[in-house]
Design a protein around this motif. Structure first.
Motif, PDB file in Angstrom:
ATOM      1  N   ARG A  20     -59.039  46.607 -86.125  1.00 42.39           N
ATOM      2  CA  ARG A  20     -58.915  45.172 -85.838  1.00 42.39           C
ATOM      3  C   ARG A  20     -60.280  44.528 -85.648  1.00 42.39           C
ATOM      4  NH1 ARG A  20     -56.568  43.384 -80.101  1.00 42.39           N
ATOM      5  NH2 ARG A  20     -58.783  43.620 -79.550  1.00 42.39           N
ATOM      6  N   ARG A  30     -62.196  41.918 -87.952  1.00 44.43           N
ATOM      7  CA  ARG A  30     -62.501  40.629 -87.340  1.00 44.43           C
ATOM      8  C   ARG A  30     -63.927  40.213 -87.672  1.00 44.43           C
ATOM      9  NH1 ARG A  30     -60.943  39.831 -80.987  1.00 44.43           N
ATOM     10  NH2 ARG A  30     -61.225  37.573 -80.804  1.00 44.43           N
ATOM     11  N   TRP A  64     -53.298  46.491 -88.866  1.00 43.07           N
ATOM     12  CA  TRP A  64     -54.325  46.149 -87.883  1.00 43.07           C
ATOM     13  C   TRP A  64     -55.440  45.330 -88.533  1.00 43.07           C
ATOM     14  CZ3 TRP A  64     -54.023  46.394 -82.795  1.00 43.07           C
ATOM     15  CH2 TRP A  64     -53.172  47.325 -82.183  1.00 43.07           C
ATOM     16  N   GLY A 107     -56.958  41.546 -87.560  1.00 43.74           N
ATOM     17  CA  GLY A 107     -58.360  41.218 -87.354  1.00 43.74           C
ATOM     18  C   GLY A 107     -58.800  39.996 -88.132  1.00 43.74           C
ATOM     19  N   GLN A 120     -49.590  40.940 -83.556  1.00 46.92           N
ATOM     20  CA  GLN A 120     -50.178  41.819 -82.546  1.00 46.92           C
ATOM     21  C   GLN A 120     -49.115  42.680 -81.872  1.00 46.92           C
ATOM     22  OE1 GLN A 120     -51.941  38.690 -80.261  1.00 46.92           O
ATOM     23  NE2 GLN A 120     -53.962  38.896 -81.213  1.00 46.92           N
TER      24      GLN A 120
END
Length: 390
Positions: free
Chosen positions: A79, A83, A254, A258, A302
């Motif tokens: 994540r 991100r 995941w 992100g 999430q």
């Protein structure tokens, strides 16, 4: 604000430390340089030692110098890397998840001891060769062949979209045994120095609109000789490919989270500071409605990933569960990134705001390891008991 249900409050101290370490790496090392590398379509090799020092390589692999993280911590690493940037995460995911994960799952103890420690230190880089020019969704029909000749296998075929394969030290090649037609896995190990294995060549795929900073070449195998000792002993059929992908498909979910978190955060910040008609655009009803829906979808993503980590830890994670997670998260993250671009208007097209990079990277995430359409058919087969594609 992007953790609206306070899920990170449930993390252990060790998990928080890992998240903070990756966040610091992204902030200090990745974000200052990644737009330039992304625009030039070059991989930032100089970041590899810093990744090695984070203590995250290998994910859930235990022993052999690997990180031995929990399923949740492994997901959080993905994540936070995503991100920051999808290309960095793709490099890491191919090496740590697909390559090391395959050797850990399907290799003998001797093979694990031989390869995993150096891979855990990122002294040897891995790649994973399954997809072919004519076989993506129907990868079970792969055409690459392996013919045994004594203690050697001779491999012929082509692979496509194989991240890291142009510079990897170890490339896992899935091929069909010409004797029994079973799908098996072979580690093509490059020699030290500038020379490559005879018959093994790559050609970088250019013109990509996403994941531009990770190199994903075509791979050509012409009478490549691989020792029997480099055949992964527990890879005996395509079901073993599915076992690997069930592990890693959760990581894609995941990753989608992100990208979505990054774009949502930018959208909130930008709309709060951007003024039009004498006031911040965040004060307009349509903008607030869009932000509310973005946060709601992000929170649902999430929650799916958090539950996924629980099920993985309990050994109850299934192929169909992975398909639902990938289908939902990749679709919703795509929408969130697109909404962020719209809220930024023309500025959303500029790399300096990062949204354009995440948006186009999400087009890649939406596609690889199975599009939402293929995932829906896997899930549909589970629901109805009828296969719509095989």
């Amino acid at each position: 604000m992007s953790d609206f249900y306070r899920l990170d409050q449930q993390l252990s101290d060790d998990e928080r430390k890992i998240v903070k370490a990756v966040q610091a790496f992204v902030s200090d090392d990745v974000l200052p340089v990644i737009n330039d590398f992304w625009e030039r379509a070059e991989f930032p090799h100089h970041l590899v030692p810093a990744i090695a020092n984070l203590g995250i390589v290998g994910g859930t692999v235990e022993g052999y110098g690997a990180a031995g993280l929990s399923h949740l911590a492994t997901g959080l690493v993905t994540r936070e890397l995503s991100r920051g940037d999808g290309s960095i995460n793709a490099f890491f995911g191919v090496h740590s998840g697909l390559s090391m994960g395959t050797i850990d799952l399907l290799g003998s103890e001797e093979q694990k001891q031989r390869w995993l420690p150096a891979m855990a230190r990122l002294e040897k880089i891995g790649a994973f060769g399954l997809t072919e020019p004519n076989h993506g969704s129907d990868s079970v029909a792969l055409e690459t062949t392996a013919a045994r000749n004594g203690d050697t296998w001779v491999i012929n075929g082509k692979k496509r979209w194989i991240g890291n394969a142009s510079f990897a030290d170890l490339v896992i090649i899935w091929a069909r045994d010409t004797a029994d037609s079973r799908v098996k896995a072979f580690v093509v190990e490059q020699p030290d120095g500038d020379e490559s294995v005879p018959g093994y060549t790559t050609e970088i795929i250019t013109g990509k609109i996403g994941k531009r900073a990770v190199l994903q070449p075509d791979v050509f195998l012409e009478n490549v000789q691989v020792a029997e000792s480099n055949r992964l002993v527990h890879a005996e059929s395509f079901r073993d490919v599915s076992r690997v992908l069930t592990r890693t498909r959760g990581g894609v979910s995941w990753e989608a989270v992100g990208h979505a978190m990054a774009c949502y955060d930018v959208a909130v910040s930008y709309t709060g500071s951007r003024e039009q008609f004498g006031k911040p655009i965040a004060s307009f009803q349509l903008v607030q409605n869009r932000l509310a829906w973005m946060l709601t979808e992000l929170t649902a993503m999430q929650l799916i990933c958090q539950r996924m980590a629980d099920l993985q830890a309990q050994g109850e994670w299934t192929v169909e569960m992975a398909s639902m997670a990938k289908m939902h998260t990749s679709s919703k993250a795509r929408e969130i990134c697109s909404s962020a671009k719209e809220l930024l208007g023309g500025n959303g097209l500029l790399l300096e705001h990062h949204v354009a990079r995440h948006l186009t990277d999400m087009e890649v995430v939406h596609t690889y390891e199975g599009t939402e359409f293929m995932q829906s058919l896997i899930l549909g087969r589970e629901i109805t008991g009828i296969s719509a594609f095989v």
